[in-house]
Design a protein around this motif. Structure first.
Motif, short mmCIF file in Angstrom:
data_model
loop_
_atom_site.label_atom_id
_atom_site.label_comp_id
_atom_site.label_asym_id
_atom_site.label_seq_id
_atom_site.Cartn_x
_atom_site.Cartn_y
_atom_site.Cartn_z
N VAL A 7 6.63 -14.18 -10.47
CA VAL A 7 7.33 -15.24 -10.47
C VAL A 7 7.33 -15.95 -11.82
O VAL A 7 6.41 -16.56 -11.97
N VAL A 8 8.61 -16.10 -12.49
CA VAL A 8 8.64 -16.64 -13.82
C VAL A 8 9.24 -17.88 -13.93
O VAL A 8 10.30 -17.90 -13.48
N ASP A 9 8.51 -18.60 -14.53
CA ASP A 9 8.90 -20.05 -14.73
C ASP A 9 9.70 -20.93 -14.07
O ASP A 9 10.51 -21.50 -14.36
N TYR A 10 9.48 -20.65 -12.42
CA TYR A 10 10.44 -21.37 -11.41
C TYR A 10 9.78 -22.84 -11.44
O TYR A 10 9.37 -23.46 -10.52
N GLN A 11 9.94 -23.52 -12.51
CA GLN A 11 9.50 -24.95 -12.87
C GLN A 11 10.62 -25.91 -12.87
O GLN A 11 11.75 -25.64 -12.90
N LYS A 12 10.15 -27.12 -12.44
CA LYS A 12 11.03 -28.30 -12.30
C LYS A 12 11.88 -28.57 -13.70
O LYS A 12 13.21 -28.62 -13.24
N ASP A 13 11.56 -28.39 -14.64
CA ASP A 13 12.52 -28.53 -15.70
C ASP A 13 13.52 -27.58 -15.78
O ASP A 13 14.45 -27.99 -16.47
N PHE A 14 13.25 -26.40 -15.20
CA PHE A 14 14.22 -25.24 -15.55
C PHE A 14 15.51 -25.33 -14.32
O PHE A 14 16.53 -24.48 -14.37
N ALA A 46 1.84 -13.18 -8.81
CA ALA A 46 1.48 -13.98 -9.80
C ALA A 46 2.52 -14.81 -10.38
O ALA A 46 3.71 -14.68 -9.99
N PHE A 47 2.21 -15.85 -11.10
CA PHE A 47 3.23 -16.54 -11.63
C PHE A 47 2.99 -17.11 -13.09
O PHE A 47 1.82 -17.05 -13.69
N THR A 48 4.17 -17.09 -14.10
CA THR A 48 3.95 -17.92 -15.30
C THR A 48 4.55 -19.29 -15.22
O THR A 48 5.14 -19.79 -14.45
N PHE A 49 4.02 -19.87 -16.23
CA PHE A 49 4.42 -21.21 -16.48
C PHE A 49 4.61 -21.71 -17.93
O PHE A 49 3.88 -21.21 -18.82
N ASP A 50 5.86 -21.74 -18.23
CA ASP A 50 6.27 -22.06 -19.67
C ASP A 50 5.35 -23.35 -19.83
O ASP A 50 5.40 -24.46 -19.08
N THR A 51 4.77 -23.50 -20.79
CA THR A 51 3.68 -24.52 -21.12
C THR A 51 3.63 -24.92 -22.56
O THR A 51 3.29 -24.13 -23.46
N HIS A 52 4.06 -26.14 -22.73
CA HIS A 52 4.08 -26.72 -24.21
C HIS A 52 3.21 -27.92 -24.11
O HIS A 52 3.29 -28.63 -23.24
N PRO A 68 12.72 -31.39 -25.21
CA PRO A 68 11.37 -31.25 -24.65
C PRO A 68 11.36 -30.85 -23.15
O PRO A 68 12.02 -31.42 -22.31
N HIS A 69 10.63 -30.02 -22.66
CA HIS A 69 10.42 -29.20 -21.41
C HIS A 69 9.18 -28.85 -21.03
O HIS A 69 8.41 -28.31 -22.01
N CYS A 70 8.71 -28.67 -19.89
CA CYS A 70 7.45 -28.19 -19.35
C CYS A 70 6.49 -28.31 -20.30
O CYS A 70 5.44 -27.45 -20.70
N ILE A 71 6.29 -29.71 -20.39
CA ILE A 71 4.99 -30.33 -21.25
C ILE A 71 3.84 -30.30 -20.10
O ILE A 71 4.07 -30.96 -19.09
N LEU A 72 2.83 -29.82 -20.47
CA LEU A 72 1.72 -29.67 -19.56
C LEU A 72 1.18 -30.87 -19.07
O LEU A 72 1.10 -31.89 -19.97
N GLY A 73 0.90 -31.13 -17.79
CA GLY A 73 0.73 -32.36 -16.88
C GLY A 73 1.86 -33.01 -16.60
O GLY A 73 1.86 -33.93 -16.06
N HIS A 95 -0.16 -19.18 -18.27
CA HIS A 95 0.39 -20.48 -19.04
C HIS A 95 0.64 -19.86 -20.27
O HIS A 95 -0.02 -19.32 -20.96
N LYS A 96 2.12 -20.00 -20.93
CA LYS A 96 2.68 -19.18 -21.84
C LYS A 96 3.30 -20.41 -22.67
O LYS A 96 4.09 -20.95 -22.44
N PRO A 97 2.99 -20.41 -23.83
CA PRO A 97 3.35 -21.22 -25.22
C PRO A 97 4.80 -20.67 -25.75
O PRO A 97 5.46 -21.34 -26.54
N ALA A 98 5.13 -19.55 -25.08
CA ALA A 98 6.41 -18.86 -25.74
C ALA A 98 7.10 -18.26 -24.80
O ALA A 98 6.74 -18.16 -23.50
N PHE A 99 8.05 -17.54 -24.98
CA PHE A 99 8.91 -16.62 -23.96
C PHE A 99 8.13 -15.79 -23.31
O PHE A 99 8.47 -15.95 -22.02
#
Length: 176
Positions: A7-14, A46-52, A68-73, A95-99
């Motif tokens: 599951v890739v980056d299914y995060q609130k900011d996206f 497994a999950f990925t998190f776009d993490t900045h 600004p998006h997916c800022i850790l915390g 937790h990935k800092p890039a694509f």
């Protein structure tokens, strides 16, 4: 057959945050159903998190995409909706800092997967990047992307991304 659902980056900011777009929230149900079905079949998830970090705007990505998006915390970094309930302690997370995630590529290479399926956001950037990395790490593995469980803000770009993945021998299922 040893299978992984990623599951890739299914995060609130996206979904409904700073880079959210109409329709992203509609993936929640299909992604949850896919997770449940995979786990019922004994597949791993497994999950990925776009993490900045707070200095996001000072990074190359931040200069080229100054949103600004997916800022850790922050709340925007967290998984969206019910999908978050499936990320339990012990679930592999990247937790990935890039694509794309090199850590993910190394992980799948060592696990002996025969199939890796990807879903999540966004199709033309992070889903595409990680599908390519998985295919590079496991050239004989069946790599699948379910078009019903991924999206991006531009429907034409969605189709182009799916076309590119098919050209790279990534099987795209569920295309309308």
């Amino acid at each position: 057959m040893k299978k992984l659902l990623l599951v890739v980056d299914y995060q609130k900011d996206f979904v409904d945050g700073s880079l959210g777009f109409s329709g992203a929230e509609q993936l929640e149900g299909p992604i949850c159903e896919k997770i449940e079905a995979c786990r019922a079949q004994g597949a791993e998830v497994a999950f990925t998190f776009d993490t900045h970090k707070e200095n996001y705007l000072e990074t190359q990505e931040g200069r080229l995409l100054p949103v600004p998006h997916c800022i850790l915390g922050t709340p925007g970094w967290e998984l969206y909706g019910r999908v978050a309930d499936y990320c339990t302690p012990g679930t592999p997370c990247f937790h990935k800092p890039a694509f794309g995630s090199m850590a993910l590529a190394y992980y799948v290479k060592t696990q002996g997967y025969e199939e890796v399926e990807l879903c999540g956001l966004v199709s033309n950037i992070c889903v595409l990047s990680n599908a390519v990395l998985v295919k590079a790490a496991l050239p004989e593995c069946r790599v699948v992307v379910d078009a019903r469980c991924t999206a991006c803000a531009d429907p034409a770009m969605q189709q182009k991304a799916l076309d590119v993945m098919e050209g790279l021998q990534i099987q795209v299922i569920g295309r309308a």
